[in-house]
Design a protein around this motif. Structure first.
Motif, PDB file in Angstrom:
ATOM      1  N   GLY A 115       0.827  -1.193   0.000  1.00  0.00           N
ATOM      2  CA  GLY A 115       0.000   0.000   0.000  1.00  0.00           C
ATOM      3  C   GLY A 115       0.863   1.244   0.000  1.00  0.00           C
ATOM      4  N   PHE A 116       0.374   2.303  -0.634  1.00  0.00           N
ATOM      5  CA  PHE A 116       1.106   3.564  -0.741  1.00  0.00           C
ATOM      6  C   PHE A 116       0.160   4.719  -0.438  1.00  0.00           C
ATOM      7  N   ALA A 117       0.711   5.777   0.143  1.00  0.00           N
ATOM      8  CA  ALA A 117      -0.080   6.949   0.488  1.00  0.00           C
ATOM      9  C   ALA A 117      -0.429   7.784  -0.737  1.00  0.00           C
ATOM     10  N   SER A 118       0.388   7.708  -1.790  1.00  0.00           N
ATOM     11  CA  SER A 118       0.151   8.524  -2.987  1.00  0.00           C
ATOM     12  C   SER A 118       0.706   7.818  -4.213  1.00  0.00           C
ATOM     13  N   ALA A 119       0.333   8.334  -5.381  1.00  0.00           N
ATOM     14  CA  ALA A 119       0.858   7.771  -6.627  1.00  0.00           C
ATOM     15  C   ALA A 119       2.365   7.958  -6.711  1.00  0.00           C
ATOM     16  N   ALA A 126      10.762   2.031  -1.227  1.00  0.00           N
ATOM     17  CA  ALA A 126      11.107   2.304   0.174  1.00  0.00           C
ATOM     18  C   ALA A 126       9.915   2.876   0.939  1.00  0.00           C
ATOM     19  N   LEU A 127       8.929   3.424   0.225  1.00  0.00           N
ATOM     20  CA  LEU A 127       7.766   4.023   0.874  1.00  0.00           C
ATOM     21  C   LEU A 127       6.582   3.062   0.977  1.00  0.00           C
ATOM     22  N   ALA A 128       6.796   1.823   0.568  1.00  0.00           N
ATOM     23  CA  ALA A 128       5.715   0.837   0.587  1.00  0.00           C
ATOM     24  C   ALA A 128       5.416   0.370   2.002  1.00  0.00           C
ATOM     25  N   THR A 129       4.156   0.149   2.255  1.00  0.00           N
ATOM     26  CA  THR A 129       3.702  -0.487   3.479  1.00  0.00           C
ATOM     27  C   THR A 129       3.163  -1.850   3.070  1.00  0.00           C
TER      28      THR A 129
END
Length: 141
Positions: A115-119, A126-129
């Protein structure tokens, strides 16, 4: 959405539009988008609608479910076995499905859902949850 969706009478198989006017996704187009719903709802003819969506080119890019849904999965399996066309289906379980609420963009890769907060964040691993890495059911396209 937090509400199950009936594919029979709830999605137009020729356009991919959610036509159930009482569903929170009413008017949305599922074509080429990740569809996250807790489960299907209602009639076993939902399998044929899922099959039609896949064959008509209006299926979601992936189907993320909270729980295993035999009816929708059957439509995907028939499309895969008889026509060589499929979409990923992942049953996440309660906790991982709830974690989707924080994600505005997702990536489905095999049995892993990120999941990602933005496109923009989706372009940076590195920003993946990690939403889920070992779902109870995965069908990969």
């Amino acid at each position: 959405a937090d509400l199950g969706l009936s594919f029979w009478g709830g999605i137009d198989p020729f356009s991919g539009e959610v036509i159930d006017r009482h569903h929170p996704l009413s008017g949305a187009i599922v074509t080429d988008r990740v569809l996250a719903i807790p489960s299907g709802r209602g009639s076993c003819t939902g399998s044929s609608v899922m099959l039609e969506l896949i064959l008509n080119g209006h299926a979601p890019a992936a189907l993320l479910l909270e729980q295993v849904d035999d009816i929708l999965t059957l439509g995907v399996l028939i499309a895969e076995q008889m026509f060589g066309r499929s979409i990923p289906v992942v049953a996440l379980g309660r906790e991982a499905f709830a974690a989707l609420r924080e994600a505005h963009h997702v990536r489905v890769s095999g049995s892993r859902v990120d999941g990602f907060a933005s496109a923009a964040a989706a372009l940076d691993d590195a920003l993946a949850t990690v939403v889920a890495e070992a779902p109870c059911l995965t069908l990969s396209a």
